[in-house]
Design a protein around this motif. Structure first.
Motif, PDB file in Angstrom:
ATOM      1  N   GLY A  64       0.819  -1.213   0.000  1.00 11.77           N
ATOM      2  CA  GLY A  64       0.000   0.000   0.000  1.00 11.77           C
ATOM      3  C   GLY A  64       0.852   1.261   0.000  1.00 11.77           C
ATOM      4  O   GLY A  64       0.540   2.236  -0.692  1.00 11.77           O
ATOM      5  N   LEU A  65       1.930   1.231   0.778  1.00  9.22           N
ATOM      6  CA  LEU A  65       2.833   2.382   0.789  1.00  9.22           C
ATOM      7  C   LEU A  65       3.553   2.537  -0.548  1.00  9.22           C
ATOM      8  O   LEU A  65       3.776   3.664  -1.009  1.00  9.22           O
ATOM      9  CB  LEU A  65       3.844   2.254   1.924  1.00  9.22           C
ATOM     10  N   VAL A  66       3.911   1.423  -1.163  1.00 10.64           N
ATOM     11  CA  VAL A  66       4.539   1.487  -2.488  1.00 10.64           C
ATOM     12  C   VAL A  66       3.570   2.147  -3.470  1.00 10.64           C
ATOM     13  O   VAL A  66       3.959   3.039  -4.242  1.00 10.64           O
ATOM     14  CB  VAL A  66       4.948   0.080  -2.982  1.00 10.64           C
ATOM     15  N   GLU A  67       2.325   1.755  -3.417  1.00 12.54           N
ATOM     16  CA  GLU A  67       1.316   2.351  -4.298  1.00 12.54           C
ATOM     17  C   GLU A  67       1.122   3.828  -3.974  1.00 12.54           C
ATOM     18  O   GLU A  67       0.980   4.654  -4.874  1.00 12.54           O
ATOM     19  CB  GLU A  67      -0.009   1.594  -4.181  1.00 12.54           C
ATOM     20  N   GLN A  68       1.135   4.176  -2.687  1.00 12.94           N
ATOM     21  CA  GLN A  68       1.011   5.575  -2.264  1.00 12.94           C
ATOM     22  C   GLN A  68       2.159   6.413  -2.825  1.00 12.94           C
ATOM     23  O   GLN A  68       1.943   7.520  -3.319  1.00 12.94           O
ATOM     24  CB  GLN A  68       0.992   5.656  -0.746  1.00 12.94           C
ATOM     25  N   VAL A  69       3.370   5.880  -2.752  1.00 12.88           N
ATOM     26  CA  VAL A  69       4.538   6.592  -3.301  1.00 12.88           C
ATOM     27  C   VAL A  69       4.362   6.796  -4.796  1.00 12.88           C
ATOM     28  O   VAL A  69       4.596   7.888  -5.315  1.00 12.88           O
ATOM     29  CB  VAL A  69       5.847   5.836  -2.996  1.00 12.88           C
ATOM     30  N   LYS A  70       3.951   5.764  -5.452  1.00 18.50           N
ATOM     31  CA  LYS A  70       3.759   5.842  -6.901  1.00 18.50           C
ATOM     32  C   LYS A  70       2.724   6.921  -7.245  1.00 18.50           C
ATOM     33  O   LYS A  70       2.978   7.783  -8.090  1.00 18.50           O
ATOM     34  CB  LYS A  70       3.304   4.484  -7.441  1.00 18.50           C
ATOM     35  N   LEU A  71       1.593   6.904  -6.571  1.00 15.17           N
ATOM     36  CA  LEU A  71       0.546   7.884  -6.853  1.00 15.17           C
ATOM     37  C   LEU A  71       0.972   9.307  -6.493  1.00 15.17           C
ATOM     38  O   LEU A  71       0.709  10.246  -7.239  1.00 15.17           O
ATOM     39  CB  LEU A  71      -0.730   7.512  -6.102  1.00 15.17           C
ATOM     40  N   SER A  72       1.631   9.447  -5.348  1.00 14.30           N
ATOM     41  CA  SER A  72       2.023  10.788  -4.916  1.00 14.30           C
ATOM     42  C   SER A  72       3.112  11.385  -5.799  1.00 14.30           C
ATOM     43  O   SER A  72       3.337  12.590  -5.774  1.00 14.30           O
ATOM     44  CB  SER A  72       2.470  10.781  -3.451  1.00 14.30           C
ATOM     45  N   ASN A  73       3.758  10.554  -6.588  1.00 14.02           N
ATOM     46  CA  ASN A  73       4.784  11.025  -7.506  1.00 14.02           C
ATOM     47  C   ASN A  73       4.301  10.990  -8.955  1.00 14.02           C
ATOM     48  O   ASN A  73       5.100  10.873  -9.879  1.00 14.02           O
ATOM     49  CB  ASN A  73       6.064  10.200  -7.339  1.00 14.02           C
ATOM     50  N   GLY A  74       2.996  11.078  -9.127  1.00 20.41           N
ATOM     51  CA  GLY A  74       2.434  11.132 -10.475  1.00 20.41           C
ATOM     52  C   GLY A  74       2.680   9.883 -11.287  1.00 20.41           C
ATOM     53  O   GLY A  74       2.793   9.943 -12.495  1.00 20.41           O
ATOM     54  N   GLY A  75       2.787   8.745 -10.619  1.00 15.00           N
ATOM     55  CA  GLY A  75       3.044   7.490 -11.309  1.00 15.00           C
ATOM     56  C   GLY A  75       4.509   7.256 -11.614  1.00 15.00           C
ATOM     57  O   GLY A  75       4.872   6.255 -12.221  1.00 15.00           O
ATOM     58  N   ASN A  76       5.365   8.172 -11.192  1.00 16.13           N
ATOM     59  CA  ASN A  76       6.797   8.059 -11.468  1.00 16.13           C
ATOM     60  C   ASN A  76       7.509   7.294 -10.369  1.00 16.13           C
ATOM     61  O   ASN A  76       7.099   7.313  -9.217  1.00 16.13           O
ATOM     62  CB  ASN A  76       7.415   9.451 -11.600  1.00 16.13           C
ATOM     63  N   TYR A  77       8.589   6.646 -10.755  1.00 12.86           N
ATOM     64  CA  TYR A  77       9.434   5.902  -9.839  1.00 12.86           C
ATOM     65  C   TYR A  77      10.774   6.598  -9.704  1.00 12.86           C
ATOM     66  O   TYR A  77      11.154   7.392 -10.547  1.00 12.86           O
ATOM     67  CB  TYR A  77       9.686   4.478 -10.367  1.00 12.86           C
TER      68      TYR A  77
END
Length: 158
Positions: A64-77
């Motif tokens: 869930g946190l990985v997904e949160q990071v992804k979303l909060s960064n506009g889908g960027n890694y």
């Protein structure tokens, strides 16, 4: 810091002491509290002393946190290019410090110079970039791999 997630192991010890991770953080050194704050409070715990098939909640919290990071960064890694840029800044800063110390007639051993630069960069959040080198390579794979492994483990015990 936009890509950092802090995962604490030994969740069982917190449960044994009957405290939450938030309570533990409040009584921790200021440096750890600052780290948690700077990464947006993205932290979780995992009990690594129980059977993997019993740990679905902890695994889902991490995912869930990985997904949160992804979303909060506009889908960027966090990318290899980001790491390389940070590494270049680190190496430049290291060379500048060596040159400055040499001009001052100070000759430190390599590890002393590295430690000094590490402390300086840590103050500016740069040290965390070096911990993230593997993230870009595994970030996308990790979520899928964990889910796949979890499904395999669960299927064995059903």
């Amino acid at each position: 810091m936009n890509f950092v997630i802090v995962v604490f192991t030994y969740k069982d010890l917190l449960e044994y002491e009957d405290i939450t991770i938030e309570e533990h953080i409040q009584s921790s050194p200021q440096g750890l509290q600052n780290l948690i704050h700077r990464c947006g409070g993205r932290m979780t715990t995992i009990n690594n002393r129980i059977a993997p098939w019993s740990n679905e909640g902890d695994v889902n919290a991490i995912l869930g946190l990985v997904e949160q990071v992804k979303l909060s960064n506009g889908g960027n890694y966090y990318t290899e290019a980001m790491f390389e840029a940070a590494e270049e800044v680190f190496q430049t800063k290291l060379e500048e410090l060596k040159a400055q110390l040499t001009r001052q007639g100070i000759h430190l051993r390599e590890y002393e110079v590295r430690e000094k630069i590490r402390r300086e960069i840590e103050e500016n959040d740069g040290i965390l970039v070096t911990f993230a080198k593997g993230i870009e390579k595994t970030f996308d794979k990790t979520g899928k791999a964990l889910k796949d492994k979890w499904k395999k483990i669960i299927s064995v015990f059903k």
